[in-house]
Scaffold this motif. Structure first.
Motif, PDB file in Angstrom:
ATOM      1  N   ARG A  73      35.138  36.367  44.782  1.00  0.00           N
ATOM      2  CA  ARG A  73      34.838  37.062  43.625  1.00  0.00           C
ATOM      3  C   ARG A  73      33.538  36.418  42.752  1.00  0.00           C
ATOM      4  O   ARG A  73      32.898  37.120  42.533  1.00  0.00           O
ATOM      5  CB  ARG A  73      36.120  37.033  42.399  1.00  0.00           C
ATOM      6  CG  ARG A  73      35.728  37.563  41.098  1.00  0.00           C
ATOM      7  CD  ARG A  73      35.515  39.198  41.325  1.00  0.00           C
ATOM      8  NE  ARG A  73      36.784  39.893  41.045  1.00  0.00           N
ATOM      9  CZ  ARG A  73      37.112  40.956  41.840  1.00  0.00           C
ATOM     10  NH1 ARG A  73      36.236  41.531  42.766  1.00  0.00           N
ATOM     11  NH2 ARG A  73      38.186  41.301  41.776  1.00  0.00           N
TER      12      ARG A  73
ATOM     13  N   ALA B  49      33.472  44.797  39.050  1.00  0.00           N
ATOM     14  CA  ALA B  49      33.719  43.133  38.769  1.00  0.00           C
ATOM     15  C   ALA B  49      32.587  42.642  39.339  1.00  0.00           C
ATOM     16  O   ALA B  49      32.254  41.650  38.505  1.00  0.00           O
ATOM     17  CB  ALA B  49      34.810  42.875  39.499  1.00  0.00           C
TER      18      ALA B  49
ATOM     19  N   ARG C  56      32.938  37.259  34.766  1.00  0.00           N
ATOM     20  CA  ARG C  56      33.722  37.311  36.277  1.00  0.00           C
ATOM     21  C   ARG C  56      34.619  36.500  36.446  1.00  0.00           C
ATOM     22  O   ARG C  56      35.965  36.570  36.669  1.00  0.00           O
ATOM     23  CB  ARG C  56      32.719  37.233  37.381  1.00  0.00           C
ATOM     24  CG  ARG C  56      33.039  38.416  38.446  1.00  0.00           C
ATOM     25  CD  ARG C  56      32.082  38.238  39.571  1.00  0.00           C
ATOM     26  NE  ARG C  56      30.646  38.378  39.131  1.00  0.00           N
ATOM     27  CZ  ARG C  56      29.637  37.790  39.841  1.00  0.00           C
ATOM     28  NH1 ARG C  56      29.900  36.977  40.960  1.00  0.00           N
ATOM     29  NH2 ARG C  56      28.585  37.932  39.707  1.00  0.00           N
TER      30      ARG C  56
ATOM     31  N   GLN D  97      38.796  36.948  36.275  1.00  0.00           N
ATOM     32  CA  GLN D  97      39.442  36.592  37.397  1.00  0.00           C
ATOM     33  C   GLN D  97      40.691  35.686  37.216  1.00  0.00           C
ATOM     34  O   GLN D  97      41.801  35.982  37.471  1.00  0.00           O
ATOM     35  CB  GLN D  97      38.540  36.007  38.293  1.00  0.00           C
ATOM     36  CG  GLN D  97      39.373  35.881  39.786  1.00  0.00           C
ATOM     37  CD  GLN D  97      39.665  36.911  40.617  1.00  0.00           C
ATOM     38  OE1 GLN D  97      38.953  37.902  40.454  1.00  0.00           O
ATOM     39  NE2 GLN D  97      40.543  36.600  41.734  1.00  0.00           N
TER      40      GLN D  97
ATOM     41  N   ALA E  66      34.092  41.262  29.464  1.00  0.00           N
ATOM     42  CA  ALA E  66      34.486  41.384  30.456  1.00  0.00           C
ATOM     43  C   ALA E  66      35.392  42.935  30.687  1.00  0.00           C
ATOM     44  O   ALA E  66      34.981  43.917  31.382  1.00  0.00           O
ATOM     45  CB  ALA E  66      35.123  40.462  31.466  1.00  0.00           C
TER      46      ALA E  66
ATOM     47  N   LEU F 296      34.468  46.636  32.277  1.00  0.00           N
ATOM     48  CA  LEU F 296      35.184  47.055  33.266  1.00  0.00           C
ATOM     49  C   LEU F 296      35.882  48.568  33.230  1.00  0.00           C
ATOM     50  O   LEU F 296      35.614  49.569  33.966  1.00  0.00           O
ATOM     51  CB  LEU F 296      35.886  46.194  33.855  1.00  0.00           C
ATOM     52  CG  LEU F 296      35.682  45.043  34.547  1.00  0.00           C
ATOM     53  CD1 LEU F 296      36.650  43.786  35.039  1.00  0.00           C
ATOM     54  CD2 LEU F 296      34.706  45.122  35.656  1.00  0.00           C
TER      55      LEU F 296
ATOM     56  N   TYR G  31      43.546  45.736  38.138  1.00  0.00           N
ATOM     57  CA  TYR G  31      42.939  44.414  38.949  1.00  0.00           C
ATOM     58  C   TYR G  31      44.177  43.599  38.975  1.00  0.00           C
ATOM     59  O   TYR G  31      44.090  42.827  40.083  1.00  0.00           O
ATOM     60  CB  TYR G  31      42.005  43.862  37.833  1.00  0.00           C
ATOM     61  CG  TYR G  31      40.470  44.452  37.813  1.00  0.00           C
ATOM     62  CD1 TYR G  31      39.736  44.207  38.928  1.00  0.00           C
ATOM     63  CD2 TYR G  31      40.114  45.748  37.174  1.00  0.00           C
ATOM     64  CE1 TYR G  31      38.533  44.768  39.085  1.00  0.00           C
ATOM     65  CE2 TYR G  31      38.839  46.146  37.140  1.00  0.00           C
ATOM     66  CZ  TYR G  31      38.136  45.765  38.120  1.00  0.00           C
ATOM     67  OH  TYR G  31      36.878  46.449  38.361  1.00  0.00           O
TER      68      TYR G  31
END
Lengths: 202, 88
Positions: free
Chosen positions: A40, A137, A145, A149, A179, A183, B54
């Motif tokens: 990622r 992402a 990011r 994550q 974030a 997204l 996600y």
């Protein structure tokens, strides 16, 4: 990840004492997530693998001095994120850990207002959607990011994420909101196309 | 974004809201806004769904076999999967 075992104090003592089977067990429980984090953040297999190997080499070396001030999981992910950020820094001059704590981006108002939650489940889990999730992402800045994550994909708490990254919880929160909203915009635009462009959901 | 200026203030709260981290007072005030504002309701729903999608990808996280064996080799450890010490 089997959080129960990782939190088990006897298991941590075994790790500290240099028990190799315990270390293999730790790899078993954490390596897929560490590798996913590397993919990622770094975006390619070679760098992710380098980061993975360096993480466990460093962990193996540092374990005798582990002081149990954080969970073994948080500690390991801290090593991993430092490794990833160091590799990133080598490749892209200009990115540094401090940047993760700066509020240099403006919050944007939501633009896509479309309720796509009612789309059929197979639409949401298709290979194409998965590719889009990764692409979206990847467009986030590394600072956003990595927070996303850890927090939303790996399920670390705000406090744990702050510990891992060495920043305060407010900074984690600010990054996370940005974030998530970015997204959400990307996903909404993607699903708008699906809903308008030939996906018959009538 | 039309009529959305004042909703901007709710964005950070919305993120905390989906995490269940709002104080009961702020939560009540946000929920009363949500009752009246369809746009913000959609943002809440789609934000939640975004996070879920996600989060679900993590279940498929897998370490490629070759990466795994090179990792164990680099660490001079026996790979439990290869050695057959405990199969699962």
């Amino acid at each position: 990840m089997n959080a129960e075992t990782v939190r088990d104090e006897g298991f941590v003592d075994l790790l500290i004492s240099g028990d190799r089977q315990a270390f293999s067990e730790l790899i078993e429980q954490t390596s897929a997530k560490i590798y996913a984090l590397g993919m990622r953040v770094l975006g390619n297999e070679q760098d992710a693998e380098d980061m993975l190997q360096e993480t466990y080499l460093k962990a193996l070396k540092a374990l005798p001095n582990f002081e149990k001030r954080s969970s073994i999981n948080t500690w390991l992910f801290r090593i991993a994120t430092n490794e990833a950020l160091m590799l990133l820094r080598k490749k892209k001059t200009g990115f540094n850990m401090v940047a993760i704590d700066q509020s240099d981006e403006e919050d944007e108002a939501p633009f896509e207002i479309l309720d796509w939650c009612c789309l059929p489940e197979q639409e949401m889990v298709s290979a194409e959607t998965r590719t889009m999730l990764n692409k979206a992402a990847d467009q986030l800045s590394p600072a956003l990011r990595i927070v996303f994550q850890l927090r939303d994909v790996d399920g670390f708490s705000g406090q744990e994420t702050a510990e891992i990254l060495g920043i305060n919880e407010d900074a984690v929160k600010t990054r996370l909101v940005r974030a998530r909203l970015k997204l959400r915009e990307e996903l909404s635009a993607y699903f708008r196309d699906r809903m308008e462009g030939g996906v018959n959901h009538a | 974004m039309h009529e959305h200026g004042h909703c901007q203030a709710y964005l950070k709260q919305i993120s905390d809201y989906v995490d269940g981290e709002l104080s009961s007072e702020v939560c009540a005030s946000l929920e009363s806004h949500l009752k009246e504002c369809e746009n913000c309701r959609i943002v809440v729903n789609t934000l939640r769904k975004t996070i879920d999608l996600y989060h679900d990808t993590a279940e498929n996280d897998d370490l490629p076999d070759k990466v795994r064996s090179r990792l164990f080799a680099r660490l001079n450890l026996e790979d439990p999967k290869q050695g057959g010490i405990h199969g699962s």
